[in-house]
Design a protein around this motif. Structure first.
Motif, PDB file in Angstrom:
ATOM      1  N   TYR A   7      59.978  59.876   9.383  1.00 10.05           N
ATOM      2  CA  TYR A   7      61.143  60.280   8.723  1.00 10.05           C
ATOM      3  C   TYR A   7      60.829  61.818   8.068  1.00 10.05           C
ATOM      4  O   TYR A   7      59.709  62.139   7.668  1.00 10.05           O
ATOM      5  N   SER A   8      62.035  62.504   7.645  1.00  7.98           N
ATOM      6  CA  SER A   8      61.999  63.325   6.701  1.00  7.98           C
ATOM      7  C   SER A   8      63.353  63.923   5.671  1.00  7.98           C
ATOM      8  O   SER A   8      64.642  63.274   5.701  1.00  7.98           O
ATOM      9  N   GLY A   9      63.010  64.448   4.520  1.00 12.57           N
ATOM     10  CA  GLY A   9      63.999  64.009   3.520  1.00 12.57           C
ATOM     11  C   GLY A   9      63.720  64.466   2.109  1.00 12.57           C
ATOM     12  O   GLY A   9      62.494  65.007   2.333  1.00 12.57           O
ATOM     13  N   ALA A  36      58.618  47.376  25.379  1.00  9.97           N
ATOM     14  CA  ALA A  36      57.734  46.818  26.446  1.00  9.97           C
ATOM     15  C   ALA A  36      57.100  45.353  25.971  1.00  9.97           C
ATOM     16  O   ALA A  36      56.777  44.543  27.203  1.00  9.97           O
ATOM     17  N   GLU A  37      56.872  44.825  24.898  1.00 11.90           N
ATOM     18  CA  GLU A  37      56.009  43.940  24.409  1.00 11.90           C
ATOM     19  C   GLU A  37      56.740  43.240  22.512  1.00 11.90           C
ATOM     20  O   GLU A  37      56.986  44.556  22.248  1.00 11.90           O
ATOM     21  N   ALA A  38      57.142  42.325  22.729  1.00 10.33           N
ATOM     22  CA  ALA A  38      57.344  42.027  21.014  1.00 10.33           C
ATOM     23  C   ALA A  38      56.257  42.258  19.775  1.00 10.33           C
ATOM     24  O   ALA A  38      56.914  42.813  19.356  1.00 10.33           O
ATOM     25  N   THR A  39      55.630  42.001  20.339  1.00  7.01           N
ATOM     26  CA  THR A  39      54.816  41.906  19.967  1.00  7.01           C
ATOM     27  C   THR A  39      53.264  43.154  19.553  1.00  7.01           C
ATOM     28  O   THR A  39      53.217  43.739  20.654  1.00  7.01           O
ATOM     29  N   ASN A  40      53.431  44.213  18.836  1.00  8.03           N
ATOM     30  CA  ASN A  40      52.428  45.395  18.370  1.00  8.03           C
ATOM     31  C   ASN A  40      51.428  45.299  17.748  1.00  8.03           C
ATOM     32  O   ASN A  40      52.124  45.410  16.703  1.00  8.03           O
ATOM     33  N   GLY A  41      50.284  44.285  17.999  1.00  8.25           N
ATOM     34  CA  GLY A  41      50.048  44.120  16.923  1.00  8.25           C
ATOM     35  C   GLY A  41      48.348  44.417  17.217  1.00  8.25           C
ATOM     36  O   GLY A  41      47.416  44.097  16.000  1.00  8.25           O
ATOM     37  N   ASP A  42      48.338  45.918  17.532  1.00  8.32           N
ATOM     38  CA  ASP A  42      46.864  46.103  17.630  1.00  8.32           C
ATOM     39  C   ASP A  42      46.453  47.418  16.851  1.00  8.32           C
ATOM     40  O   ASP A  42      46.375  48.608  17.812  1.00  8.32           O
ATOM     41  N   GLY A  43      46.730  47.488  15.706  1.00  7.26           N
ATOM     42  CA  GLY A  43      46.617  48.487  15.007  1.00  7.26           C
ATOM     43  C   GLY A  43      47.928  49.320  14.192  1.00  7.26           C
ATOM     44  O   GLY A  43      48.607  48.823  15.461  1.00  7.26           O
ATOM     45  N   PHE A  44      47.679  49.997  13.172  1.00  7.70           N
ATOM     46  CA  PHE A  44      48.918  51.239  12.942  1.00  7.70           C
ATOM     47  C   PHE A  44      48.649  52.279  12.385  1.00  7.70           C
ATOM     48  O   PHE A  44      47.155  51.792  12.179  1.00  7.70           O
ATOM     49  N   GLY A  45      48.877  52.787  11.886  1.00  4.57           N
ATOM     50  CA  GLY A  45      48.370  54.106  11.061  1.00  4.57           C
ATOM     51  C   GLY A  45      49.869  54.422  10.374  1.00  4.57           C
ATOM     52  O   GLY A  45      51.780  54.451  11.156  1.00  4.57           O
ATOM     53  N   VAL A  46      49.818  55.588   9.217  1.00  5.37           N
ATOM     54  CA  VAL A  46      50.631  56.044   8.519  1.00  5.37           C
ATOM     55  C   VAL A  46      50.132  57.494   8.144  1.00  5.37           C
ATOM     56  O   VAL A  46      48.914  57.648   7.964  1.00  5.37           O
ATOM     57  N   GLY A  47      51.102  58.652   8.087  1.00  2.00           N
ATOM     58  CA  GLY A  47      50.828  60.065   8.158  1.00  2.00           C
ATOM     59  C   GLY A  47      51.837  60.497   6.828  1.00  2.00           C
ATOM     60  O   GLY A  47      52.653  60.017   7.661  1.00  2.00           O
ATOM     61  N   TRP A  48      51.282  60.588   5.890  1.00  2.00           N
ATOM     62  CA  TRP A  48      52.180  61.646   5.376  1.00  2.00           C
ATOM     63  C   TRP A  48      51.478  62.863   4.304  1.00  2.00           C
ATOM     64  O   TRP A  48      50.350  63.300   4.516  1.00  2.00           O
ATOM     65  N   TYR A  49      52.995  63.506   3.896  1.00  2.04           N
ATOM     66  CA  TYR A  49      52.904  65.078   3.389  1.00  2.04           C
ATOM     67  C   TYR A  49      52.793  64.521   1.678  1.00  2.04           C
ATOM     68  O   TYR A  49      53.744  64.590   1.617  1.00  2.04           O
ATOM     69  N   GLY A  50      51.287  65.392   1.094  1.00  5.57           N
ATOM     70  CA  GLY A  50      51.893  65.717  -0.240  1.00  5.57           C
ATOM     71  C   GLY A  50      51.238  66.221  -1.458  1.00  5.57           C
ATOM     72  O   GLY A  50      51.370  67.624  -0.400  1.00  5.57           O
ATOM     73  N   PRO A  80      57.398  63.081   1.550  1.00  9.12           N
ATOM     74  CA  PRO A  80      59.241  63.450   2.056  1.00  9.12           C
ATOM     75  C   PRO A  80      59.241  63.574   3.414  1.00  9.12           C
ATOM     76  O   PRO A  80      59.873  64.152   4.070  1.00  9.12           O
ATOM     77  N   ARG A  81      57.880  63.656   4.090  1.00  6.91           N
ATOM     78  CA  ARG A  81      57.616  63.516   5.726  1.00  6.91           C
ATOM     79  C   ARG A  81      56.846  62.507   6.085  1.00  6.91           C
ATOM     80  O   ARG A  81      55.573  62.474   5.552  1.00  6.91           O
ATOM     81  N   VAL A  82      56.695  61.377   6.560  1.00 10.26           N
ATOM     82  CA  VAL A  82      56.623  60.212   6.534  1.00 10.26           C
ATOM     83  C   VAL A  82      56.321  60.458   8.603  1.00 10.26           C
ATOM     84  O   VAL A  82      57.059  59.928   9.466  1.00 10.26           O
TER      85      VAL A  82
END
Length: 280
Positions: A7-9, A36-50, A80-82
């Motif tokens: 995302y940006s804005g 390719a798989e319906a389930t994506n459950g092997d972790g996640f991550g979020v990066g953001w600018y502040g 503003p960017r994720v």
């Protein structure tokens, strides 16, 4: 595979971005429709600018739908960017250092797909990474290796050319190991000001990738939609699969293309690998 969004804005609350859409990334972690798989459950991550000099990153091996810390964080953070990514692991261990997005300096990087034959090529690819960057590799994924290859080949100067050389290096190594179609995926990187996204596979059958339509156009088409009123005119989303079924909201990125998003401007251009010169 995996699912991701960029995302940006104008600054947006992460909760609105990750949880609020009808087919949000959290929903996709349980019920992906184009992956390719319906389930994506092997972790996640979020990066953001502040406010910091480098982007913040939060990564976990918990499934995104079940992580209370993510829910808590998302309710309080604006950015503003994720970059956000949900993981379906292929081969590499489920551990925090293998969760996307990956960070190096001001740069973030994430990927949906895989490098076929990565185990066989791993040493060859590692030897191409600039020694100045090599010690920063923390995990064991093909994605992180590709990120540091891109850094080696000039990501800071010309991201599209650097990715072309990084992918070209992988394909050249694959030829020596008789691997026909090594690269599969969609990739995204950002320096906090501009986002680049790539759709490419050696076989010419890449994973899905979509970009949002201009917000002002969507407001004209859907004047009663409350979420559109909250988005800035320069808001853009690049996603593995659409976050909802709003008519006209998404267009598919063609095969072997690069998208550049800076402010409200969007540029699309062909993407092809290049044979990179050896690193000395």
């Amino acid at each position: 595979m995996c699912r991701w969004l960029a995302y940006s804005g104008a600054p947006v609350l992460l909760q609105d971005l990750l949880y609020r859409p009808e087919h949000s990334l959290i929903v996709q972690s349980m019920h992906s429709t184009l992956g390719a798989e319906a389930t994506n459950g092997d972790g996640f991550g979020v990066g953001w600018y502040g406010d910091g000099d480098v982007p913040g990153v939060f990564r976990s091996i918990e499934p995104a739908w079940n992580d209370r810390n993510l829910s808590e964080l998302a309710a309080h953070l604006h950015s503003p960017r994720v970059f956000a990514h949900i993981r379906a692991a292929i081969g590499s261990p489920v551990q925090q250092t293998n969760c996307h997005p990956f960070r190096s300096g001001v740069w973030l990087f994430m990927h949906n797909g895989y490098i076929d034959g990565f185990h066989a090529m791993k040493r060859d690819l590692a030897m191409m990474v600039d020694p100045a960057f090599f010690s920063d590799i923390e995990g064991t994924t093909d994605t992180e290796m590709l990120f540091f290859l891109a850094r080696t080949f000039g990501l800071e100067e010309d991201p599209q050319a650097a990715m072309a050389r990084a992918v070209g290096a992988v394909e050249e190594a694959a030829r020596h190991h008789s691997i026909a179609f090594p690269v599969q995926g969609t990739f995204a990187t950002t320096d906090g000001e501009t986002t680049w996204a790539f759709r490419y596979s050696s076989e010419g059958r890449s994973r899905s990738l979509f970009v949002s339509t201009d917000v002002s156009t969507l407001r004209e088409q859907h004047p009663d939609n409350p979420m559109l009123r909250e988005l800035s005119d320069d808001a853009r989303l690049i996603v593995s699969e659409p976050l909802g079924g709003l008519r006209g909201a998404w267009r598919e990125v063609p095969e072997s293309n690069c998208i550049l998003v800076r402010g409200g401007d969007l540029e699309m251009s062909p993407f092809e690998p290049e044979l990179a010169a050896p690193v000395r």
